[in-house]
Design an enzyme around this catalytic site. Structure first.
Site, mmCIF file in Angstrom:
data_model
loop_
_atom_site.group_PDB
_atom_site.id
_atom_site.type_symbol
_atom_site.label_atom_id
_atom_site.label_comp_id
_atom_site.label_asym_id
_atom_site.label_seq_id
_atom_site.Cartn_x
_atom_site.Cartn_y
_atom_site.Cartn_z
ATOM 1 C CG LEU A 1 -1.850 -1.175 1.384
ATOM 2 C CD1 LEU A 1 -2.860 -0.884 2.477
ATOM 3 C CD2 LEU A 1 -2.561 -1.509 0.086
ATOM 4 N N GLY B 1 1.215 -5.266 1.240
ATOM 5 C CA GLY B 1 0.186 -5.368 0.204
ATOM 6 C C GLY B 1 0.656 -6.097 -1.047
ATOM 7 C CG ASN C 1 6.477 -5.107 5.888
ATOM 8 O OD1 ASN C 1 5.370 -5.095 5.368
ATOM 9 N ND2 ASN C 1 7.382 -4.185 5.638
ATOM 10 C CD GLU C 2 0.841 -5.700 6.565
ATOM 11 O OE1 GLU C 2 1.654 -6.624 6.811
ATOM 12 O OE2 GLU C 2 0.220 -5.622 5.494
#
Ligand code: CO8
Length: 260
Positions: free
Chosen positions: A66, A111, A135-136
């Site tokens: 994203l 994303g 990896n958020e």
């Protein structure tokens, strides 16, 4: 802005190659996601198209995930619109009736990894410099339940639980070990391998394969379909927090500094 996705449909084989072209890193901006969903919808409706190969026009990067700038310093309305576009991309790609193959020719965080996980099969360039993963948490944000479901449907709950908490990015050879990707091939063979795997999948009668795919995935997509508005509200209230905005700013700053 109608040029971020290149499509080549081979009428003879019924296979479309969709190349993401949003330099420098194929980040998923609102514009990009909108074009992506429209393009996918058109191919989905085209009876001559039975298979889709998703890849990147940028060497070394499949997609950076994203677009972080879409989640920083914008209005609540903007965040809502952006999140709806992310949901739409996922619903269309994960729910596609076509055979979908990800030809992962570079790094694929967050994303980007989600898009790859939506496909039926993943082929990645055999290069330890390329990494893939959700990896958020490393950004101080949280992968939503449908990101989590998409990953655990591929690699199982235990591996997903650990990888998501740690926000792990896996170099291609590691990713292969636990099935996050299905196959590694030399970089220059990624496209041709995708084409030959596709040809194999297309030997199965469409109706039987499609019903089977839907049987495997419908529970997962229904969870979001039935909770879309709540999921948007949840995202907006999370992303507008001062502390979260601060984490994203710090992360972007670190990305920029890493270059010098
Ligand atoms: N969004 C916006 N800009 C980005 C992004 C991104 N995701 N990734 C990179 N960029 C920018 C960089 O800041 C840089 O900008 P500039 O040239 O102005 O300094 C430019 O793109 C090029 O980046 P690099 O110099 O870093 O390029 P490299 O080839 O060295 O590396 C990588 C490419 C590996 C892709 C690297 O840029 C990277 O790791 N990027 C970060 C990727 C990332 O962490 N993405 C996570 C996005 S969050 C997400 O997808 C899911 C969120 C779920 C929502 C959760 C609910 C709250």
């Amino acid at each position: 802005s109608n040029n971020k996705i290149l499509v080549e449909l081979d009428e003879a084989t019924g296979v479309a190659v969709m190349k993401m072209k949003n330099p420098p890193v194929n980040s998923l901006s609102l514009d990009f996601l909108t074009e992506f969903s429209i393009t996918l919808e058109k191919l989905e409706m085209d009876r001559g198209c039975r298979g889709l190969i998703l890849t990147s026009a940028s060497p070394k990067i499949f997609s950076a995930g994203l677009d972080i700038m879409e989640m920083c310093g914008k209005s609540a309305e903007h965040y809502g619109e952006f999140w709806r576009a992310v949901q739409e991309m996922w619903l269309k790609l994960y729910g596609s009736n076509m055979v979908t193959i990800a030809a992962i020719n570079g790094s694929s965080p967050a994303g980007g990894c989600l898009m790859a996980l939506c496909c039926d099969y993943r082929i990645m360039a055999d290069n330890p410099k390329y990494a893939i993963g959700l990896n958020e948490t490393q950004l101080g944000i949280v992968a939503p339940f449908w990101f989590k479901d998409t990953m655990s449907n591929v690699v199982g709950n235990r591996v997903t639980e650990q990888a998501l908490q740690l926000g792990q990015m896996f170099p291609a050879p590691e990713a292969l070990k636990f099935g996050l990707v299905d196959q590694l091939v030399p970089e220059e063979k990624v496209q041709s391998t995708a084409a030959s795997v596709m040809a194999q999948w297309l030997t199965v009668p469409d109706h039987a394969r499609q019903i089977t795919k839907s049987m495997m995935r419908k529970q997962t997509t229904d969870k979001l379909v039935n909770n879309r508005e709540a999921d948007i509200k949840n995202f907006v209230s999370f992303i507008t927090r001062d502390s979260i905005q601060k984490s994203l700013q710090v992360y972007m700053e670190r990305l920029r500094q890493r270059k010098q």
